[in-house]
Design a protein around this motif. Structure first.
Motif, PDB file in Angstrom:
ATOM      1  N   GLN B   6      70.936   6.914  75.189  1.00  0.00           N
ATOM      2  CA  GLN B   6      71.602   8.111  74.702  1.00  0.00           C
ATOM      3  C   GLN B   6      70.954   9.348  75.328  1.00  0.00           C
ATOM      4  O   GLN B   6      69.738   9.395  75.526  1.00  0.00           O
ATOM      5  N   LYS B   7      71.802  10.333  75.593  1.00  0.00           N
ATOM      6  CA  LYS B   7      71.320  11.625  76.090  1.00  0.00           C
ATOM      7  C   LYS B   7      71.992  12.734  75.314  1.00  0.00           C
ATOM      8  O   LYS B   7      73.214  12.655  75.082  1.00  0.00           O
ATOM      9  N   PRO B   8      71.310  13.790  74.939  1.00  0.00           N
ATOM     10  CA  PRO B   8      69.863  13.921  75.002  1.00  0.00           C
ATOM     11  C   PRO B   8      69.186  13.110  73.897  1.00  0.00           C
ATOM     12  O   PRO B   8      69.837  12.658  72.975  1.00  0.00           O
ATOM     13  N   SER B   9      67.882  12.945  74.005  1.00  0.00           N
ATOM     14  CA  SER B   9      67.176  12.253  72.939  1.00  0.00           C
ATOM     15  C   SER B   9      66.968  13.172  71.742  1.00  0.00           C
ATOM     16  O   SER B   9      66.880  12.713  70.596  1.00  0.00           O
ATOM     17  N   ARG B  10      66.875  14.448  72.003  1.00  0.00           N
ATOM     18  CA  ARG B  10      66.766  15.437  70.934  1.00  0.00           C
ATOM     19  C   ARG B  10      67.201  16.793  71.461  1.00  0.00           C
ATOM     20  O   ARG B  10      67.193  17.026  72.670  1.00  0.00           O
ATOM     21  N   ASP B  11      67.614  17.650  70.541  1.00  0.00           N
ATOM     22  CA  ASP B  11      67.994  18.997  70.928  1.00  0.00           C
ATOM     23  C   ASP B  11      67.894  19.922  69.726  1.00  0.00           C
ATOM     24  O   ASP B  11      68.054  19.464  68.584  1.00  0.00           O
ATOM     25  N   ILE B  12      67.644  21.155  70.016  1.00  0.00           N
ATOM     26  CA  ILE B  12      67.649  22.209  68.999  1.00  0.00           C
ATOM     27  C   ILE B  12      68.724  23.196  69.398  1.00  0.00           C
ATOM     28  O   ILE B  12      68.702  23.726  70.504  1.00  0.00           O
ATOM     29  N   CYS B  13      69.678  23.400  68.511  1.00  0.00           N
ATOM     30  CA  CYS B  13      70.862  24.199  68.852  1.00  0.00           C
ATOM     31  C   CYS B  13      71.045  25.337  67.871  1.00  0.00           C
ATOM     32  O   CYS B  13      70.582  25.276  66.728  1.00  0.00           O
ATOM     33  N   GLN B  14      71.770  26.328  68.319  1.00  0.00           N
ATOM     34  CA  GLN B  14      72.080  27.460  67.478  1.00  0.00           C
ATOM     35  C   GLN B  14      73.364  27.215  66.695  1.00  0.00           C
ATOM     36  O   GLN B  14      74.288  26.535  67.165  1.00  0.00           O
ATOM     37  N   ARG B  15      73.411  27.782  65.548  1.00  0.00           N
ATOM     38  CA  ARG B  15      74.622  27.716  64.710  1.00  0.00           C
ATOM     39  C   ARG B  15      75.833  28.195  65.493  1.00  0.00           C
ATOM     40  O   ARG B  15      75.762  29.168  66.225  1.00  0.00           O
ATOM     41  N   GLY B  99      79.179 -12.589  68.647  1.00  0.00           N
ATOM     42  CA  GLY B  99      78.213 -13.662  68.450  1.00  0.00           C
ATOM     43  C   GLY B  99      78.875 -14.857  67.823  1.00  0.00           C
ATOM     44  O   GLY B  99      78.327 -15.477  66.920  1.00  0.00           O
ATOM     45  N   GLY B 100      80.049 -15.150  68.276  1.00  0.00           N
ATOM     46  CA  GLY B 100      80.796 -16.232  67.658  1.00  0.00           C
ATOM     47  C   GLY B 100      81.670 -15.683  66.565  1.00  0.00           C
ATOM     48  O   GLY B 100      82.420 -14.742  66.762  1.00  0.00           O
ATOM     49  N   HIS B 101      81.542 -16.225  65.384  1.00  0.00           N
ATOM     50  CA  HIS B 101      82.385 -15.759  64.283  1.00  0.00           C
ATOM     51  C   HIS B 101      81.965 -14.375  63.813  1.00  0.00           C
ATOM     52  O   HIS B 101      82.795 -13.567  63.402  1.00  0.00           O
ATOM     53  N   TYR B 102      80.672 -14.117  63.886  1.00  0.00           N
ATOM     54  CA  TYR B 102      80.162 -12.842  63.439  1.00  0.00           C
ATOM     55  C   TYR B 102      79.674 -12.039  64.636  1.00  0.00           C
ATOM     56  O   TYR B 102      79.065 -12.575  65.547  1.00  0.00           O
ATOM     57  N   ASN B 103      79.956 -10.767  64.609  1.00  0.00           N
ATOM     58  CA  ASN B 103      79.567  -9.893  65.704  1.00  0.00           C
ATOM     59  C   ASN B 103      78.398  -9.021  65.298  1.00  0.00           C
ATOM     60  O   ASN B 103      78.413  -8.412  64.236  1.00  0.00           O
ATOM     61  N   GLU B 104      77.413  -8.965  66.160  1.00  0.00           N
ATOM     62  CA  GLU B 104      76.240  -8.154  65.886  1.00  0.00           C
ATOM     63  C   GLU B 104      76.429  -6.748  66.411  1.00  0.00           C
ATOM     64  O   GLU B 104      77.136  -6.528  67.391  1.00  0.00           O
ATOM     65  N   GLN B 105      75.800  -5.810  65.748  1.00  0.00           N
ATOM     66  CA  GLN B 105      75.794  -4.443  66.227  1.00  0.00           C
ATOM     67  C   GLN B 105      74.400  -4.095  66.724  1.00  0.00           C
ATOM     68  O   GLN B 105      73.410  -4.352  66.048  1.00  0.00           O
ATOM     69  N   PHE B 106      74.360  -3.509  67.903  1.00  0.00           N
ATOM     70  CA  PHE B 106      73.111  -3.054  68.495  1.00  0.00           C
ATOM     71  C   PHE B 106      73.157  -1.537  68.617  1.00  0.00           C
ATOM     72  O   PHE B 106      74.203  -0.968  68.937  1.00  0.00           O
ATOM     73  N   PHE B 107      72.012  -0.919  68.392  1.00  0.00           N
ATOM     74  CA  PHE B 107      71.961   0.527  68.320  1.00  0.00           C
ATOM     75  C   PHE B 107      71.200   1.139  69.490  1.00  0.00           C
ATOM     76  O   PHE B 107      70.249   0.562  70.006  1.00  0.00           O
ATOM     77  N   GLY B 108      71.636   2.338  69.847  1.00  0.00           N
ATOM     78  CA  GLY B 108      70.875   3.146  70.777  1.00  0.00           C
ATOM     79  C   GLY B 108      69.704   3.795  70.072  1.00  0.00           C
ATOM     80  O   GLY B 108      69.543   3.666  68.857  1.00  0.00           O
ATOM     81  N   PRO B 109      68.879   4.527  70.828  1.00  0.00           N
ATOM     82  CA  PRO B 109      67.673   5.120  70.253  1.00  0.00           C
ATOM     83  C   PRO B 109      67.949   6.336  69.380  1.00  0.00           C
ATOM     84  O   PRO B 109      67.062   6.794  68.658  1.00  0.00           O
ATOM     85  N   GLY B 110      69.166   6.870  69.460  1.00  0.00           N
ATOM     86  CA  GLY B 110      69.504   8.022  68.626  1.00  0.00           C
ATOM     87  C   GLY B 110      69.267   9.350  69.333  1.00  0.00           C
ATOM     88  O   GLY B 110      68.474   9.463  70.264  1.00  0.00           O
ATOM     89  N   THR B 111      69.991  10.350  68.864  1.00  0.00           N
ATOM     90  CA  THR B 111      69.825  11.733  69.305  1.00  0.00           C
ATOM     91  C   THR B 111      69.475  12.565  68.086  1.00  0.00           C
ATOM     92  O   THR B 111      70.255  12.629  67.140  1.00  0.00           O
ATOM     93  N   ARG B 112      68.310  13.160  68.139  1.00  0.00           N
ATOM     94  CA  ARG B 112      67.835  13.948  66.988  1.00  0.00           C
ATOM     95  C   ARG B 112      68.264  15.388  67.174  1.00  0.00           C
ATOM     96  O   ARG B 112      67.793  16.082  68.069  1.00  0.00           O
ATOM     97  N   LEU B 113      69.162  15.846  66.332  1.00  0.00           N
ATOM     98  CA  LEU B 113      69.739  17.184  66.442  1.00  0.00           C
ATOM     99  C   LEU B 113      69.221  18.074  65.322  1.00  0.00           C
ATOM    100  O   LEU B 113      69.284  17.699  64.148  1.00  0.00           O
ATOM    101  N   THR B 114      68.725  19.239  65.715  1.00  0.00           N
ATOM    102  CA  THR B 114      68.321  20.271  64.757  1.00  0.00           C
ATOM    103  C   THR B 114      69.151  21.506  65.023  1.00  0.00           C
ATOM    104  O   THR B 114      69.215  21.985  66.161  1.00  0.00           O
ATOM    105  N   VAL B 115      69.795  22.002  63.986  1.00  0.00           N
ATOM    106  CA  VAL B 115      70.629  23.197  64.107  1.00  0.00           C
ATOM    107  C   VAL B 115      69.978  24.334  63.324  1.00  0.00           C
ATOM    108  O   VAL B 115      69.697  24.193  62.129  1.00  0.00           O
ATOM    109  N   LEU B 116      69.744  25.420  64.028  1.00  0.00           N
ATOM    110  CA  LEU B 116      69.056  26.556  63.397  1.00  0.00           C
ATOM    111  C   LEU B 116      70.042  27.582  62.845  1.00  0.00           C
ATOM    112  O   LEU B 116      71.173  27.698  63.348  1.00  0.00           O
TER     113      LEU B 116
END
Lengths: 111, 116
Positions: B6-15, B99-116
């Motif tokens: 995932q991109k970006p891994s983190r960001d700080i954004c304005q309202r 994964g056959g009958h059941y499907n697994e979900q795999f996750f990305g590392p996430g994007t940490r968003l901070t809004v000021l």
């Protein structure tokens, strides 16, 4: 770095002891369950799964128990290690693509 | 399994501004998902993104606020529009692997968003 699950219930366990993390699920029709581990700054990582036709499933150092009568799931970690410190989520699946995640438990391993 | 970035891994954004988060998978997948994880909370599904069709949004999430693109089988974007501090969260991309009958979900590392 900032951690997820700052306000989640916390389980503190001494290193080397066994950990038991519990989860209550919501839908009796759910037929597949997954435990995820989420370390700080990372996405959830698959640990172990269980189908509703099973009561117990064992992995390496982990065991998942399913009690369908009371809609309860537990994750047991044997000989807990510092690397096990994380937030643990259960997720239930109702036969579709949609997973419903539990509230999560933070596991702290004490040296 | 699948390797997800995932991109970006983190960001700080304005309202009032918008941020587009990218998700890349190392294999072709049919279904991709976007989740939100607010501080101290569990994961909440925002929408499901299938290639070649409009995203399907969960209750409480709308396309105007969280437009999603899925141009091919290995890539998706989520835009958080007109941001407010309440949008401060971790945004996670996930994929479903059969994964056959059941499907697994795999996750990305996430994007940490901070809004000021």
């Amino acid at each position: 770095g900032e951690s997820v699950g700052l306000h989640l219930p916390t389980l503190s366990v001494q290193e080397g002891d066994n950990s038991i993390i519990n989860c209550a699920y919501s839908n009796s029709a759910s037929d597949y369950f997954i435990w995820y581990k989420q370390e700080s700054g990372k996405g959830p990582q698959f640990i172990i799964d269980i189908r509703s036709n099973m009561d117990k499933r064992q992995g390496q150092r982990v065991t998942v128990l399913l009690n369908k009568t009371v809609k309860h799931l537990s994750l047991q970690i044997a000989a807990t290690q510092p690397g096990d410190s994380a937030v643990y989520f259960c997720a239930e699946n109702q036969g579709t693509y949609k997973y419903i995640f539990g509230t999560g438990t933070r596991l702290k391993v004490l040296a | 399994s699948a390797v997800i970035s995932q991109k970006p891994s983190r960001d700080i954004c304005q309202r009032g501004t918008s941020l587009t988060i990218q998700c890349q998978v190392d294999s072709q997948v049919t279904m991709m998902f976007w989740y939100r994880q607010q501080p101290g909370q569990s994961l909440t599904l925002i929408a499901t993104a299938n290639q070649g069709s409009e995203a399907t949004y969960e209750s409480g999430f709308v396309i105007d606020k969280f437009p999603i693109s899925r141009p091919n089988l290995t890539f998706s974007t989520l835009t958080v529009s007109n941001m407010s501090p309440e949008d401060s969260s971790i945004y996670l991309c996930s994929v479903e692997i059969s994964g056959g009958h059941y499907n697994e979900q795999f996750f990305g590392p996430g994007t940490r968003l901070t809004v000021l």
